[in-house]
Design an enzyme around this catalytic site. Structure first.
Site, PDB file in Angstrom:
ATOM      1  N   ARG A 171      22.479 -72.691 -31.555  1.00 35.43           N
ATOM      2  CA  ARG A 171      22.927 -74.059 -31.841  1.00 35.43           C
ATOM      3  C   ARG A 171      22.177 -74.653 -33.027  1.00 35.43           C
ATOM      4  NH1 ARG A 171      24.971 -77.507 -28.152  1.00 35.43           N
ATOM      5  NH2 ARG A 171      23.467 -79.137 -28.606  1.00 35.43           N
ATOM      6  N   ARG A 175      17.238 -73.361 -42.245  1.00 34.18           N
ATOM      7  CA  ARG A 175      17.580 -73.567 -43.657  1.00 34.18           C
ATOM      8  C   ARG A 175      16.387 -73.326 -44.551  1.00 34.18           C
ATOM      9  NH1 ARG A 175      19.280 -79.051 -42.085  1.00 34.18           N
ATOM     10  NH2 ARG A 175      21.360 -78.774 -41.223  1.00 34.18           N
ATOM     11  N   ARG A 245      20.911 -77.589 -14.745  1.00 31.90           N
ATOM     12  CA  ARG A 245      19.614 -78.223 -14.991  1.00 31.90           C
ATOM     13  C   ARG A 245      19.824 -79.719 -14.894  1.00 31.90           C
ATOM     14  NH1 ARG A 245      15.126 -76.023 -14.253  1.00 31.90           N
ATOM     15  NH2 ARG A 245      14.064 -77.106 -15.960  1.00 31.90           N
ATOM     16  N   ARG A 276      11.235 -84.700 -24.678  1.00 32.04           N
ATOM     17  CA  ARG A 276      11.404 -85.564 -25.850  1.00 32.04           C
ATOM     18  C   ARG A 276      11.236 -87.030 -25.502  1.00 32.04           C
ATOM     19  NH1 ARG A 276      17.382 -83.103 -27.137  1.00 32.04           N
ATOM     20  NH2 ARG A 276      18.082 -83.104 -25.006  1.00 32.04           N
ATOM     21  N   GLU A 301      12.136 -87.811 -21.488  1.00 38.65           N
ATOM     22  CA  GLU A 301      13.086 -86.960 -20.782  1.00 38.65           C
ATOM     23  C   GLU A 301      12.350 -85.783 -20.128  1.00 38.65           C
ATOM     24  OE1 GLU A 301      16.626 -86.293 -23.182  1.00 38.65           O
ATOM     25  OE2 GLU A 301      16.704 -84.236 -22.444  1.00 38.65           O
ATOM     26  N   TYR A 349      28.687 -75.592 -21.948  1.00 39.75           N
ATOM     27  CA  TYR A 349      27.795 -76.471 -22.721  1.00 39.75           C
ATOM     28  C   TYR A 349      28.626 -77.131 -23.829  1.00 39.75           C
ATOM     29  CZ  TYR A 349      23.147 -77.472 -24.889  1.00 39.75           C
ATOM     30  OH  TYR A 349      22.007 -78.043 -25.401  1.00 39.75           O
ATOM     31  N   ASP A 351      29.528 -80.046 -26.411  1.00 31.82           N
ATOM     32  CA  ASP A 351      29.081 -81.258 -27.094  1.00 31.82           C
ATOM     33  C   ASP A 351      30.215 -82.285 -27.020  1.00 31.82           C
ATOM     34  OD1 ASP A 351      26.603 -80.273 -27.803  1.00 31.82           O
ATOM     35  OD2 ASP A 351      27.270 -79.509 -29.741  1.00 31.82           O
TER      36      ASP A 351
HETATM   37  N1  UDP Z   1      14.972 -76.159 -29.327  1.00 37.44           N
HETATM   38  C1  UDP Z   1      13.662 -75.767 -29.493  1.00 37.44           C
HETATM   39  N2  UDP Z   1      12.752 -76.677 -29.945  1.00 37.44           N
HETATM   40  C2  UDP Z   1      13.078 -77.946 -30.238  1.00 37.44           C
HETATM   41  C3  UDP Z   1      14.436 -78.344 -30.076  1.00 37.44           C
HETATM   42  C4  UDP Z   1      15.354 -77.429 -29.601  1.00 37.44           C
HETATM   43  O1  UDP Z   1      13.314 -74.637 -29.229  1.00 37.44           O
HETATM   44  O2  UDP Z   1      12.202 -78.715 -30.633  1.00 37.44           O
HETATM   45  C5  UDP Z   1      15.938 -75.150 -28.811  1.00 37.44           C
HETATM   46  C6  UDP Z   1      15.841 -74.995 -27.314  1.00 37.44           C
HETATM   47  O3  UDP Z   1      16.036 -73.634 -27.004  1.00 37.44           O
HETATM   48  C7  UDP Z   1      16.991 -75.830 -26.804  1.00 37.44           C
HETATM   49  C8  UDP Z   1      18.032 -75.622 -27.895  1.00 37.44           C
HETATM   50  O4  UDP Z   1      17.272 -75.501 -29.079  1.00 37.44           O
HETATM   51  O5  UDP Z   1      17.426 -75.424 -25.536  1.00 37.44           O
HETATM   52  C9  UDP Z   1      19.043 -76.733 -28.020  1.00 37.44           C
HETATM   53  O6  UDP Z   1      18.379 -77.946 -28.196  1.00 37.44           O
HETATM   54  P1  UDP Z   1      19.125 -79.310 -28.418  1.00 37.44           P
HETATM   55  O7  UDP Z   1      18.098 -80.320 -28.684  1.00 37.44           O
HETATM   56  O8  UDP Z   1      20.216 -79.083 -29.399  1.00 37.44           O
HETATM   57  O9  UDP Z   1      19.776 -79.541 -26.989  1.00 37.44           O
HETATM   58  P2  UDP Z   1      20.544 -80.809 -26.424  1.00 37.44           P
HETATM   59  O10 UDP Z   1      20.351 -81.931 -27.383  1.00 37.44           O
HETATM   60  O11 UDP Z   1      21.979 -80.379 -26.243  1.00 37.44           O
HETATM   61  O12 UDP Z   1      19.878 -81.063 -25.124  1.00 37.44           O
END
Ligand code: UDP
Length: 370
Positions: A171, A175, A245, A276, A301, A349, A351
């Site tokens: 996902r 870059r 989850r 986060r 969270e 999953y 979006d």
């Molecule tokens: N991820 C990570 N570190 C970060 C943010 C994301 O390793 O700081 C990885 C992690 O495996 C996670 C995935 O990227 O499950 C998707 O994260 P995202 O934040 O896109 O998930 P969402 O916002 O859908 O909860």
């Protein structure tokens, strides 16, 4: 003849889009939701003039022109661009993985230097990555994996990265430019005033009953039913539990105008129990009234395992669950009256833009307009 053509269970994004399409096609639609509010998990609530994302950060992004036009019928979007930071052992790094991240980590100042560093750290890994750990190391090398990925991912999913599918990490963009925009999509933003108003406009003129849990007796109200709750829950978990989850949110008002200077900061070390911290006012970054507020609202969270009674947020799309989901699908196939939709009904999953795309496609098939 039943009173309604469609009973839509769940007033979240999938249900609202389908209900709108069905109503516009002249169908009689009833929407019910067990919660006291509309909009499912994209629900936002006004606190001190700040739209608070009550079930976690939602940033709309899409490359689907039709979906972008569609949401803009119901809301005015700002130009919010997600540029989260990640904290590891007191130090902040830019996400997604880009030149800013590599520079902070290694001091590499050119794409060539960063590429060489990643390649050196990839090691001998050959062939298709078999799990998230192998995928992550192949993409960004071991340092980034250990600093920014491993702890965060294992907290979020509650199991080792070696036991997680590689698809989760795909996902995220990688870059070799200095671009901190988290998403590659053509369009991105957050509705001005929050998401609840957007969903309310989708449901305008459609009978909606809140605080109304689904019970099988309600089926007779309509000829057809769209169910957006969990598919295993619908069948009383008769074949066993699918895995989800869950999340716990700790939201507090802080008596400062700006707490962290950014909408999202991840904590990637394993010891911090939350993944986060979001500061809601930054989603409305260009709204002078919101930004002038002397206080701010902040949510941490905390990931947790799902058990009955908790809210399911993420599906766990591994082989074991895919197999069980297929068996529930077979059960669903025996009941021609009910259709399943949304993240929980489709066990996917999705979006927000995927959700709308799936709801529009379903509506086209179902209402014979596609
Ligand atoms: N991820 C990570 N570190 C970060 C943010 C994301 O390793 O700081 C990885 C992690 O495996 C996670 C995935 O990227 O499950 C998707 O994260 P995202 O934040 O896109 O998930 P969402 O916002 O859908 O909860």
């Amino acid at each position: 003849m039943a009173e309604f053509d469609y009973l839509v269970v769940g007033a979240g994004l999938f249900g609202a889009v389908f209900a709108r399409e069905a109503a516009d096609a002249g169908k009689r639609v009833l929407v019910i939701d067990q919660r006291a509010h509309l909009a499912g998990n994209i629900y936002t609530e006004d606190r001190d003039g700040i739209p608070v994302h009550c079930y976690g950060a939602h940033i709309f992004h899409t490359s689907d022109e039709e979906v972008w036009r569609y949401v803009n019928r119901f809301a005015a979007f700002n130009r919010f661009t997600n540029a989260p930071l990640a904290r590891y052992q007191g130090k902040l790094y830019h996400l997604p993985f880009n030149m800013n991240t590599f520079y902070a980590l290694w001091g590499t100042a050119t794409p060539q230097e960063a590429r060489a560093k990643i390649e050196a750290q990839r090691g001998e890994s050959a062939g298709e990555p078999r799990n998230l750990e192998e995928q992550a190391i192949a993409l960004v090398g071991r340092d980034v994996y250990e600093t920014l990925i491993q702890g965060y991912t294992e907290k979020q999913w509650g199991r080792p990265c070696r036991e997680l599918p590689a698809s989760i990490i795909r996902r995220l963009p990688v870059r070799l430019t200095w671009d901190n925009n988290y998403f590659n999509d053509a369009y991105q933003g957050v509705p001005r005033g929050g998401y609840t108003g957007m969903v309310a406009r989708m449901l305008e003129g459609i009978e909606t009953r809140l605080n109304t849990a689904y019970t099988p007796e309600l089926r007779s109200l309509a000829d057809r039913m769209l169910y957006t709750g969990s598919i295993d829950g619908y069948f009383g978990y008769s074949l066993g539990h699918l895995e989800y989850r869950s999340l716990r949110f700790e939201t507090e008002r802080m008596e400062v105008p700006d707490y962290q200077g950014n909408a999202v900061i991840n904590d990637t070390n394993a010891e911090t129990p939350y993944t986060r911290t979001i500061e809601h006012k930054h989603f409305a970054y260009d709204d002078p009234q919101v930004m002038a507020s002397p206080c701010t609202w902040v949510t941490r969270e905390y990931p947790l395992a799902w058990k009955e009674g908790e809210e399911p947020y993420y599906t766990v799309n591994d082989e074991k669950n895919a197999e069980l989901y297929a068996r529930y699908q077979a059960l669903a196939g025996e009941d021609s009256k009910v259709i399943f939709g949304g993240r929980l009904g489709l066990y996917k999953y999705l979006d927000m833009d995927d959700t709308i795309r799936a709801a529009l496609d379903l509506a086209a098939r179902e209402l014979g307009r596609g």
